[in-house]
Design a protein around this motif. Structure first.
Motif, mmCIF file in Angstrom:
data_model
loop_
_atom_site.group_PDB
_atom_site.id
_atom_site.type_symbol
_atom_site.label_atom_id
_atom_site.label_comp_id
_atom_site.label_asym_id
_atom_site.label_seq_id
_atom_site.Cartn_x
_atom_site.Cartn_y
_atom_site.Cartn_z
ATOM 1 N N LEU A 130 12.558 -18.538 5.564
ATOM 2 C CA LEU A 130 13.931 -18.763 5.108
ATOM 3 C C LEU A 130 14.029 -20.037 4.276
ATOM 4 C CD1 LEU A 130 16.100 -17.853 8.243
ATOM 5 C CD2 LEU A 130 15.731 -16.484 6.195
ATOM 6 N N THR A 131 13.279 -21.061 4.657
ATOM 7 C CA THR A 131 13.358 -22.326 3.932
ATOM 8 C C THR A 131 12.913 -22.187 2.483
ATOM 9 O OG1 THR A 131 11.199 -22.866 4.873
ATOM 10 C CG2 THR A 131 13.121 -23.859 5.907
ATOM 11 N N GLU A 132 12.108 -21.189 2.184
ATOM 12 C CA GLU A 132 11.664 -20.977 0.810
ATOM 13 C C GLU A 132 12.811 -20.519 -0.088
ATOM 14 O OE1 GLU A 132 8.079 -18.578 0.487
ATOM 15 O OE2 GLU A 132 7.567 -19.108 2.551
ATOM 16 N N HIS A 133 13.907 -20.061 0.530
ATOM 17 C CA HIS A 133 15.047 -19.539 -0.227
ATOM 18 C C HIS A 133 16.235 -20.495 -0.185
ATOM 19 C CE1 HIS A 133 13.087 -15.589 -0.651
ATOM 20 N NE2 HIS A 133 12.588 -15.872 0.542
ATOM 21 N N ARG A 134 16.035 -21.685 0.362
ATOM 22 C CA ARG A 134 17.105 -22.670 0.451
ATOM 23 C C ARG A 134 16.954 -23.706 -0.661
ATOM 24 N NH1 ARG A 134 16.462 -22.676 6.938
ATOM 25 N NH2 ARG A 134 18.186 -21.280 7.404
ATOM 26 N N SER A 135 18.076 -24.126 -1.210
ATOM 27 C CA SER A 135 18.045 -25.142 -2.259
ATOM 28 C C SER A 135 17.758 -26.522 -1.697
ATOM 29 C CB SER A 135 19.381 -25.165 -3.009
ATOM 30 O OG SER A 135 20.455 -25.358 -2.107
ATOM 31 N N GLY A 136 17.852 -26.656 -0.386
ATOM 32 C CA GLY A 136 17.580 -27.919 0.291
ATOM 33 C C GLY A 136 18.037 -27.823 1.728
ATOM 34 N N ILE A 137 17.715 -28.835 2.515
ATOM 35 C CA ILE A 137 18.149 -28.894 3.908
ATOM 36 C C ILE A 137 19.277 -29.914 3.998
ATOM 37 C CG2 ILE A 137 17.499 -29.365 6.283
ATOM 38 C CD1 ILE A 137 16.190 -26.867 5.103
ATOM 39 N N TYR A 138 20.468 -29.448 4.313
ATOM 40 C CA TYR A 138 21.642 -30.306 4.393
ATOM 41 C C TYR A 138 22.140 -30.336 5.833
ATOM 42 C CZ TYR A 138 21.557 -29.415 -0.633
ATOM 43 O OH TYR A 138 21.170 -29.309 -1.940
ATOM 44 N N THR A 139 22.440 -31.499 6.329
ATOM 45 C CA THR A 139 22.934 -31.629 7.698
ATOM 46 C C THR A 139 24.184 -32.504 7.718
ATOM 47 O OG1 THR A 139 21.517 -33.555 8.145
ATOM 48 C CG2 THR A 139 20.620 -31.379 8.683
ATOM 49 N N GLY A 140 24.845 -32.510 8.870
ATOM 50 C CA GLY A 140 26.099 -33.257 8.996
ATOM 51 C C GLY A 140 27.220 -32.493 8.334
ATOM 52 N N ASN A 141 27.944 -33.149 7.443
ATOM 53 C CA ASN A 141 29.012 -32.498 6.682
ATOM 54 C C ASN A 141 28.380 -31.754 5.505
ATOM 55 O OD1 ASN A 141 31.161 -31.743 5.084
ATOM 56 N ND2 ASN A 141 32.241 -33.692 5.244
ATOM 57 N N ILE A 142 28.311 -30.448 5.591
ATOM 58 C CA ILE A 142 27.625 -29.665 4.563
ATOM 59 C C ILE A 142 28.598 -28.873 3.686
ATOM 60 C CG2 ILE A 142 25.566 -29.483 6.015
ATOM 61 C CD1 ILE A 142 26.327 -26.522 6.497
ATOM 62 N N LEU A 143 29.886 -29.207 3.756
ATOM 63 C CA LEU A 143 30.884 -28.434 3.026
ATOM 64 C C LEU A 143 30.585 -28.400 1.533
ATOM 65 C CD1 LEU A 143 33.551 -26.866 2.852
ATOM 66 C CD2 LEU A 143 34.744 -29.063 2.735
ATOM 67 N N TRP A 183 29.410 -16.276 4.203
ATOM 68 C CA TRP A 183 29.522 -17.479 3.374
ATOM 69 C C TRP A 183 30.926 -18.066 3.495
ATOM 70 C CZ3 TRP A 183 28.846 -17.385 -2.698
ATOM 71 C CH2 TRP A 183 28.746 -18.705 -3.165
ATOM 72 N N ASP A 184 31.916 -17.207 3.395
ATOM 73 C CA ASP A 184 33.305 -17.647 3.517
ATOM 74 C C ASP A 184 33.562 -18.244 4.898
ATOM 75 O OD1 ASP A 184 36.263 -17.427 2.543
ATOM 76 O OD2 ASP A 184 36.267 -16.433 4.501
ATOM 77 N N PHE A 185 33.037 -17.621 5.933
ATOM 78 C CA PHE A 185 33.214 -18.109 7.307
ATOM 79 C C PHE A 185 32.620 -19.495 7.467
ATOM 80 C CE2 PHE A 185 31.515 -18.632 11.621
ATOM 81 C CZ PHE A 185 32.627 -18.364 12.404
ATOM 82 N N TRP A 186 31.398 -19.704 6.961
ATOM 83 C CA TRP A 186 30.748 -21.001 7.130
ATOM 84 C C TRP A 186 31.465 -22.086 6.329
ATOM 85 C CZ3 TRP A 186 28.349 -20.668 11.297
ATOM 86 C CH2 TRP A 186 27.533 -19.586 11.627
ATOM 87 N N ILE A 187 31.980 -21.735 5.158
ATOM 88 C CA ILE A 187 32.746 -22.714 4.381
ATOM 89 C C ILE A 187 33.973 -23.160 5.166
ATOM 90 C CG2 ILE A 187 34.245 -22.974 2.351
ATOM 91 C CD1 ILE A 187 32.217 -21.329 0.775
ATOM 92 N N ARG A 188 34.680 -22.193 5.732
ATOM 93 C CA ARG A 188 35.890 -22.527 6.491
ATOM 94 C C ARG A 188 35.538 -23.373 7.715
ATOM 95 N NH1 ARG A 188 38.682 -16.728 7.089
ATOM 96 N NH2 ARG A 188 40.381 -17.921 8.019
ATOM 97 N N LEU A 189 34.424 -23.043 8.372
ATOM 98 C CA LEU A 189 34.014 -23.799 9.555
ATOM 99 C C LEU A 189 33.539 -25.199 9.182
ATOM 100 C CD1 LEU A 189 33.602 -23.529 12.652
ATOM 101 C CD2 LEU A 189 31.217 -22.975 12.154
ATOM 102 N N ALA A 190 32.875 -25.312 8.028
ATOM 103 C CA ALA A 190 32.281 -26.591 7.632
ATOM 104 C C ALA A 190 33.327 -27.651 7.321
ATOM 105 C CB ALA A 190 31.362 -26.390 6.428
ATOM 106 N N ARG A 191 34.568 -27.266 7.182
ATOM 107 C CA ARG A 191 35.625 -28.268 7.027
ATOM 108 C C ARG A 191 35.768 -29.114 8.286
ATOM 109 N NH1 ARG A 191 41.227 -26.963 5.889
ATOM 110 N NH2 ARG A 191 41.249 -29.218 5.460
#
Length: 323
Positions: A130-143, A183-191
């Protein structure tokens, strides 16, 4: 260990469901409940589920309403401290739930986590990480990272979330979406939520011809992606995003999703959140749209309108003047 509510929507999933359930039953952590929602299957799914008498199984059958609606049914039914998502064609590695729940239990500063995992084919042959398809590893506030790309988390099966943060902020899946509800769910949660990263494979995400992203038509995919982007643009928190994020957001919306839609591009240009960008940034985006329209001979009059407006906003821009 805290109880984990594993939410599984299934629609005509009999082909892979038995192996998926076996991967859950093989977990080294047994403190889970499975909320499996049969979304009106017409194959052998109901008969297969009927064979399981494990008291940890909560079985629900309803009329077909789509994946987002089905996940919401699961969220409302869940009783666990943690929420996990296991689709009927994916697989957990044996220590997945133990590893993810231990991570959140040990790090209370995080409300959710995502992990590494594998993409596999129909026969469970490993294709990539999966990490090969990620633009980077983001943690904390990832909104801000999530607003720009869905590849931050990749797939639901690699996540675990505290139910309290979902309930407190009444975050649900948008039932109008077929493409991109996660994607929409995670955006809403990441707030509201802070995300941690578990650098360990926990799952296998199966890629096959009946994945919903493959069976949905191109027109539906386009419509849903635009709808999701407009939700972000119209959110009351959009102006709080950093200027670089807003610049990249508008670039992707105008030049990727709406590249052939002059009328919709004009609506974006008129939007208050676009108008709030500094004049040079608006000029640059107008020039990019105008250039594409000219090169592809789509709407030359609209292209010239964009370029003239770009020059008005930034008279020093020689590229716009030349074009």
């Amino acid at each position: 260990m805290p109880l984990i509510s594993v939410i599984m929507p299934v629609y005509n999933g009999a082909r892979f469901l038995k192996k998926t359930l076996a991967s859950l039953l093989a977990q080294t952590c047994g403190d889970w409940e499975l909320i499996v929602i049969d979304d009106g299957s017409t194959d052998g799914t109901p008969e297969l589920l009927a064979k399981y008498d494990d008291p940890r199984f909560v079985k629900i059958r309803k009329e077909n309403g789509g994946e987002a609606q089905t996940r919401n049914v699961g969220l409302r039914q869940a009783k666990g401290e943690f929420i996990a998502f296991l689709d009927a064609d994916d697989l957990y590695l044996p220590t997945a739930l133990a590893d993810m729940s231990a991570f959140l239990a040990a790090q209370p500063e995080y409300d959710a986590l995502f992990s590494d995992g594998y993409l596999c084919d129909e026969n469970e042959r490993i294709l990539s990480r999966l990490t090969e398809h990620r633009s980077g590893i983001y943690t904390g506030n990832i909104l801000e990272a999530l607003v720009l790309t869905a590849d931050v988390l990749t797939v639901p099966v690699c996540t675990l979330t505290r139910r309290a943060v979902i309930q407190q902020h009444q975050v649900e899946f948008d039932e109008q979406l077929v493409i991109g509800p996660d994607w929409d769910f995670w955006i809403r949660l990441a707030r509201y939520a802070r995300f941690g990263y578990l650098d360990k494979p926990t799952c296998l995400y199966r890629v096959h011809l009946t994945n919903i992203t493959r069976t949905s038509g191109a027109q539906k995919r386009q419509k849903d992606l635009v709808y999701g982007r407009l939700k972000v643009l119209n959110a009351e928190w959009f102006p709080e995003l950093s200027l670089p994020t807003r610049q990249k957001f508008f670039y992707a919306l105008l030049n990727d999703l709406l590249s052939n839609q002059a009328a919709q591009q004009q609506e974006i240009f008129n939007h208050p959140n676009f108008q709030a960008l500094p004049a040079p940034d608006r000029a640059s985006l107008l020039r990019q749209v105008g250039t594409y329209q000219l090169l592809n001979r789509i709407a030359p009059d609209f292209a010239l309108q964009c370029l003239r407006h770009a020059v008005e906003l930034n008279p020093a821009d020689r590229k716009s003047r030349f074009l």
